[in-house]
Design an enzyme around this catalytic site. Structure first.
Site, PDB file in Angstrom:
ATOM      1  N   TYR A   1      -7.616  -4.100  -1.939  1.00 49.62           N
ATOM      2  CA  TYR A   1      -7.540  -3.040  -0.938  1.00 49.62           C
ATOM      3  C   TYR A   1      -8.852  -3.071  -0.157  1.00 49.62           C
ATOM      4  O   TYR A   1      -9.856  -2.501  -0.567  1.00 49.62           O
ATOM      5  CB  TYR A   1      -7.317  -1.683  -1.593  1.00 49.62           C
ATOM      6  CG  TYR A   1      -7.271  -0.527  -0.618  1.00 49.62           C
ATOM      7  CD1 TYR A   1      -6.655  -0.668   0.623  1.00 49.62           C
ATOM      8  CD2 TYR A   1      -7.832   0.698  -0.945  1.00 49.62           C
ATOM      9  CE1 TYR A   1      -6.614   0.387   1.513  1.00 49.62           C
ATOM     10  CE2 TYR A   1      -7.792   1.761  -0.056  1.00 49.62           C
ATOM     11  CZ  TYR A   1      -7.185   1.605   1.171  1.00 49.62           C
ATOM     12  OH  TYR A   1      -7.150   2.654   2.058  1.00 49.62           O
TER      13      TYR A   1
ATOM     14  N   GLU B   1      -4.070   1.658  -2.807  1.00 46.67           N
ATOM     15  CA  GLU B   1      -4.245   3.077  -2.492  1.00 46.67           C
ATOM     16  C   GLU B   1      -3.404   3.939  -3.430  1.00 46.67           C
ATOM     17  O   GLU B   1      -2.662   4.823  -3.015  1.00 46.67           O
ATOM     18  CB  GLU B   1      -3.916   3.356  -1.020  1.00 46.67           C
ATOM     19  CG  GLU B   1      -4.745   4.478  -0.458  1.00 46.67           C
ATOM     20  CD  GLU B   1      -4.646   4.647   1.052  1.00 46.67           C
ATOM     21  OE1 GLU B   1      -5.191   5.643   1.538  1.00 46.67           O
ATOM     22  OE2 GLU B   1      -4.049   3.787   1.729  1.00 46.67           O
TER      23      GLU B   1
ATOM     24  N   ASN C   1      -6.545  -4.541   5.955  1.00 50.25           N
ATOM     25  CA  ASN C   1      -7.071  -3.722   7.040  1.00 50.25           C
ATOM     26  C   ASN C   1      -7.692  -4.566   8.153  1.00 50.25           C
ATOM     27  O   ASN C   1      -8.663  -4.152   8.794  1.00 50.25           O
ATOM     28  CB  ASN C   1      -8.079  -2.708   6.508  1.00 50.25           C
ATOM     29  CG  ASN C   1      -7.407  -1.400   6.097  1.00 50.25           C
ATOM     30  OD1 ASN C   1      -6.596  -0.849   6.844  1.00 50.25           O
ATOM     31  ND2 ASN C   1      -7.725  -0.916   4.904  1.00 50.25           N
TER      32      ASN C   1
ATOM     33  N   ASP D   1      -3.687  -5.015   1.114  1.00 47.51           N
ATOM     34  CA  ASP D   1      -3.956  -4.386   2.406  1.00 47.51           C
ATOM     35  C   ASP D   1      -5.342  -4.846   2.837  1.00 47.51           C
ATOM     36  O   ASP D   1      -6.349  -4.393   2.311  1.00 47.51           O
ATOM     37  CB  ASP D   1      -3.890  -2.868   2.258  1.00 47.51           C
ATOM     38  CG  ASP D   1      -4.237  -2.140   3.544  1.00 47.51           C
ATOM     39  OD1 ASP D   1      -4.511  -2.810   4.567  1.00 47.51           O
ATOM     40  OD2 ASP D   1      -4.260  -0.894   3.527  1.00 47.51           O
TER      41      ASP D   1
ATOM     42  N   ASN E   1       0.874  -1.171   0.000  1.00 43.83           N
ATOM     43  CA  ASN E   1       0.000   0.000   0.000  1.00 43.83           C
ATOM     44  C   ASN E   1       0.911   1.220   0.000  1.00 43.83           C
ATOM     45  O   ASN E   1       1.582   1.517   0.992  1.00 43.83           O
ATOM     46  CB  ASN E   1      -0.904  -0.006   1.241  1.00 43.83           C
ATOM     47  CG  ASN E   1      -1.806   1.221   1.307  1.00 43.83           C
ATOM     48  OD1 ASN E   1      -1.417   2.324   0.931  1.00 43.83           O
ATOM     49  ND2 ASN E   1      -3.020   1.041   1.802  1.00 43.83           N
TER      50      ASN E   1
ATOM     51  N   ASP F   1       2.823   4.761   4.866  1.00 42.42           N
ATOM     52  CA  ASP F   1       2.740   4.232   6.228  1.00 42.42           C
ATOM     53  C   ASP F   1       2.766   2.707   6.252  1.00 42.42           C
ATOM     54  O   ASP F   1       2.773   2.097   7.325  1.00 42.42           O
ATOM     55  CB  ASP F   1       1.500   4.769   6.955  1.00 42.42           C
ATOM     56  CG  ASP F   1       0.236   4.747   6.120  1.00 42.42           C
ATOM     57  OD1 ASP F   1       0.297   4.414   4.919  1.00 42.42           O
ATOM     58  OD2 ASP F   1      -0.836   5.082   6.665  1.00 42.42           O
ATOM     59  N   HIS F   2       2.808   2.073   5.074  1.00 44.45           N
ATOM     60  CA  HIS F   2       2.912   0.618   4.951  1.00 44.45           C
ATOM     61  C   HIS F   2       4.284   0.227   4.407  1.00 44.45           C
ATOM     62  O   HIS F   2       4.955   1.016   3.738  1.00 44.45           O
ATOM     63  CB  HIS F   2       1.864   0.071   3.981  1.00 44.45           C
ATOM     64  CG  HIS F   2       0.460   0.222   4.444  1.00 44.45           C
ATOM     65  ND1 HIS F   2      -0.319  -0.837   4.869  1.00 44.45           N
ATOM     66  CD2 HIS F   2      -0.344   1.321   4.518  1.00 44.45           C
ATOM     67  CE1 HIS F   2      -1.521  -0.401   5.192  1.00 44.45           C
ATOM     68  NE2 HIS F   2      -1.564   0.910   4.984  1.00 44.45           N
TER      69      HIS F   2
END
Length: 261
Positions: free
Chosen positions: A112, A34, A155, A153, A7, A253-254
């Site tokens: 995603y 993303e 989540n 990702d 991501n 951030d990944h």
């Protein structure tokens, strides 16, 4: 063969990071999430310069997925609607979150999964509905393809050891019982966690919040996964998280997660 998921939290913002990482890693396929860009503005030329073809399914400012591959991919399809009836998919393909293609007999599914925002949000209900339809989608693909790699990702931190501090996790989005049950139902189709084949202990994360110095404190979550059918699970020789790109200036951030066969 190396297949990675990452991501990137805006492919154009992170373009230099991604092209440098591809050059250094020699991944055969990189699954991006993303991307946050419409298909016409996706930086295909930059990836072509480092030897990758781009297959994209994006939208402006939000969401978006892409496959970058050294070799041409076969049977590339976008969205749930490529294999499921409209009556089941409903509005879920309005957000661009699913792309799949085949390389060397492996069907790579890049996802995603919605974040869910908060437990009292409509987005949380949307996430659970999305995961339910994902199960139907993968069931159709599995009936046609015995070798399936589902990555992205998600989540969802499926186990407490996937969270730096799981205290109170049952009230925190990405770790509630309902989310874990929904993802577990998907995996019951016959998919295994590639990372856990090689690493059974906790303390390994793929996402760190930008806030509160989370990366410096290694206060992360493992929410980026490779799920494999049994034949691919047996063939896998490694699955690792590469934290180096998270150390760069203005990083995603990944971190990338790479499985090798």
């Amino acid at each position: 063969m190396k297949i990675a998921t990452w991501n990137v939290n805006s492919v154009r913002t992170r373009l230099a990071h991604v092209t440098a990482w591809l050059t250094a890693s020699s991944a055969d396929v990189l699954c991006l999430q993303e991307t946050k860009v419409t298909d016409d503005l996706f930086p295909q030329a930059a990836f072509a310069e480092v030897g990758y073809r781009s297959y994209v399914y994006g939208q402006k400012s939000y969401n978006g997925v892409a496959l970058l591959s050294r070799l041409p991919l076969d049977a590339v399809q976008m969205g749930f609607g490529a294999v499921l009836p409209e009556s089941l998919v409903g509005d879920l393909d309005e957000q661009k979150r699913v792309i799949t293609g085949v390389i060397a007999g492996i069907q790579v599914v890049n996802l995603y999964v919605p974040n869910g925002s908060s437990l009292d949000s409509d987005k949380y209900i949307y996430k659970l509905r999305w995961l339910k339809v994902l199960r139907e989608y993968l069931q159709v693909l599995l009936a046609k393809s015995p070798s399936l790699l589902v990555c992205g990702d998600f989540n969802v931190a499926l186990e407490d050891i996937d969270i730096h501090n799981p205290k109170g996790r049952e009230k925190q989005v990405m770790a509630t019982d309902a989310e874990r049950e929904a993802l577990s139902s998907v995996l019951e189709l016959g998919l295994c966690d590639g990372f856990r084949k090689f690493t059974t202990e906790g303390g390994y994360f793929s996402w760190w919040d930008y806030r509160s110095g989370a990366f410096r404190r290694d206060a992360g979550w493992r929410i980026d996964h490779h799920y494999l059918t049994p034949d691919l699970y047996d063939r896998a020789i490694s699955c690792v998280i590469d934290k180096e790109p998270r150390k760069l200036e203005q990083p995603s951030d990944h971190a990338p997660v790479i499985v090798e066969f």
